[in-house]
Design an enzyme around this catalytic site. Structure first.
Site, PDB file in Angstrom:
ATOM      1  N   CYS A 142     -16.117  21.506  -2.883  1.00  0.00           N
ATOM      2  CA  CYS A 142     -16.940  22.214  -3.867  1.00  0.00           C
ATOM      3  C   CYS A 142     -16.271  23.511  -4.315  1.00  0.00           C
ATOM      4  O   CYS A 142     -15.205  23.463  -4.925  1.00  0.00           O
ATOM      5  CB  CYS A 142     -18.347  22.449  -3.328  1.00  0.00           C
ATOM      6  SG  CYS A 142     -19.544  22.777  -4.665  1.00  0.00           S
ATOM      7  N   HIS A 235     -20.587  17.591  -2.785  1.00  0.00           N
ATOM      8  CA  HIS A 235     -20.945  17.834  -1.391  1.00  0.00           C
ATOM      9  C   HIS A 235     -21.272  16.516  -0.677  1.00  0.00           C
ATOM     10  O   HIS A 235     -22.426  16.256  -0.331  1.00  0.00           O
ATOM     11  CB  HIS A 235     -22.154  18.763  -1.301  1.00  0.00           C
ATOM     12  CG  HIS A 235     -21.842  20.204  -1.492  1.00  0.00           C
ATOM     13  ND1 HIS A 235     -21.161  20.949  -0.558  1.00  0.00           N
ATOM     14  CD2 HIS A 235     -22.111  21.043  -2.524  1.00  0.00           C
ATOM     15  CE1 HIS A 235     -21.031  22.197  -0.985  1.00  0.00           C
ATOM     16  NE2 HIS A 235     -21.595  22.277  -2.179  1.00  0.00           N
ATOM     17  N   GLU A 237     -20.910  15.789   2.258  1.00  0.00           N
ATOM     18  CA  GLU A 237     -21.386  16.050   3.621  1.00  0.00           C
ATOM     19  C   GLU A 237     -22.879  16.364   3.681  1.00  0.00           C
ATOM     20  O   GLU A 237     -23.468  16.415   4.784  1.00  0.00           O
ATOM     21  CB  GLU A 237     -20.598  17.215   4.230  1.00  0.00           C
ATOM     22  CG  GLU A 237     -21.006  18.603   3.776  1.00  0.00           C
ATOM     23  CD  GLU A 237     -20.472  18.998   2.401  1.00  0.00           C
ATOM     24  OE1 GLU A 237     -20.770  20.123   1.945  1.00  0.00           O
ATOM     25  OE2 GLU A 237     -19.755  18.177   1.775  1.00  0.00           O
TER      26      GLU A 237
END
Length: 315
Positions: A142, A235, A237
């Site tokens: 990011c 993102h 994750e």
């Protein structure tokens, strides 16, 4: 094989409760193998949550990993207890003499600031330059991806009229690239950012390849042609409720924030969000660890340099 982390790290209890294979440092010391050394420069204010998110993805591979958490000495974090930082983090100065197979530079909620206005920007630039000779492959996430692309290639970020917020469909552009091995032709991934990198800038830059884009969210994945730098603008994750927590926080502050797109069933925030991106998140990290790190990093970490060549398909 597991990810090796300190026994007392709070993420350990969470991950073990999810049946993620983690190993304490003591047990790892009895195994006669060389684990991959992975450093994480954690720039997120919610450091403990980010630790858990990243370790969950890193722990789902057949490789044993030794994790080093790094924080910025030039920035005073306000959302993480000093005792946690003292117990589990090292500074860049303390890690400077080490070499690592892989490095992850996380995002940070500061993308509307000019890079040079970030208080730890000089230190982060020093880390990115240091990594050239001390890290085999670096994964930028990011804002970390925007920072890396700007520092290494001069690629600018541009403000968006509205926050890019939600879970978006992305198209694979080069299915033969090893980082995308096993990916569906179209796959989902979360975004949460106020700025963007433009595909035309990536495509016009020597040494870079555009790997995945979204018709709605734009650039998602780019890489250096030698595979030693991987840039992820979203993102992957994120957990099920991460976007929800951001939305609820902003609504609670009275901010004019749109409902994250394609996240809640029917875009209805009264409904529980559905996870659609988890399998591709695991696959992305596994492919990075295998093809960008493990297959190329030298057994003797002292041999890592800017001239270390990645393996060819004929090797």
């Amino acid at each position: 094989m597991p990810v090796t982390i300190p026994s007392a790290l709070p993420a350990r209890r969470i991950l073990e409760g999810e049946n993620v294979f983690v190993m304490t440092e003591g047990r790892a010391g009895h195994q006669d193998i060389r684990p991959l050394r992975i450093a994480i420069v954690n720039l997120m204010p919610t450091k403990m949550a980010t630790e858990t998110q990243l370790l969950r993805l890193l722990g789902n591979t057949p490789l044993q990993l030794e994790i080093t958490l790094i924080r910025m000495a030039s920035h005073d974090p306000r959302n993480t207890a000093q005792a946690h930082l003292d117990a589990f983090y090292t500074t860049f100065e303390e890690a400077r003499g080490d070499k690592f197979d892989g490095l992850i530079i996380t995002g940070a909620p500061i993308e509307t600031l000019p890079f040079e206005a970030v208080d730890y920007w000089p230190e982060l630039c020093e880390i990115m330059d240091w990594a050239t000779d001390h890290v085999y492959s670096t994964l930028y996430v990011c804002w970390g991806a925007q920072a890396g692309l700007f520092h290494h290639y001069g690629i600018e970020k541009y403000p968006l009229a509205h926050k890019m917020f939600g879970v978006f469909a992305h198209r694979v552009l080069d299915p033969r690239n090893r980082v995308l091995s096993g990916f569906d032709e179209v796959f989902p991934a979360p975004h949460s950012r106020h700025t963007e990198i433009r595909a035309s800038d990536v495509e016009a830059t020597d040494g870079l390849q555009l790997l995945a884009v979204s018709d709605e969210a734009g650039v998602y994945l780019a890489a250096s042609t030698d595979g030693r730098h991987l840039y992820v603008t979203g993102h992957p994750e994120y957990e099920r409720d991460t976007l929800k927590a951001e939305y609820d926080r902003d609504i609670g502050r009275g901010l004019d924030i749109a409902v994250p797109r394609h996240y809640y069933p029917g875009d209805d925030p009264t409904q529980p969000p559905m996870v659609s991106w988890r399998s591709h998140a695991f696959l992305l990290y596994a492919n990075w660890l295998n093809y960008c790190v493990y297959q190329g990093t030298p057994y003797d970490l002292a041999a890592i340099s800017s001239h270390t060549a990645p393996p060819s398909d004929e090797d």
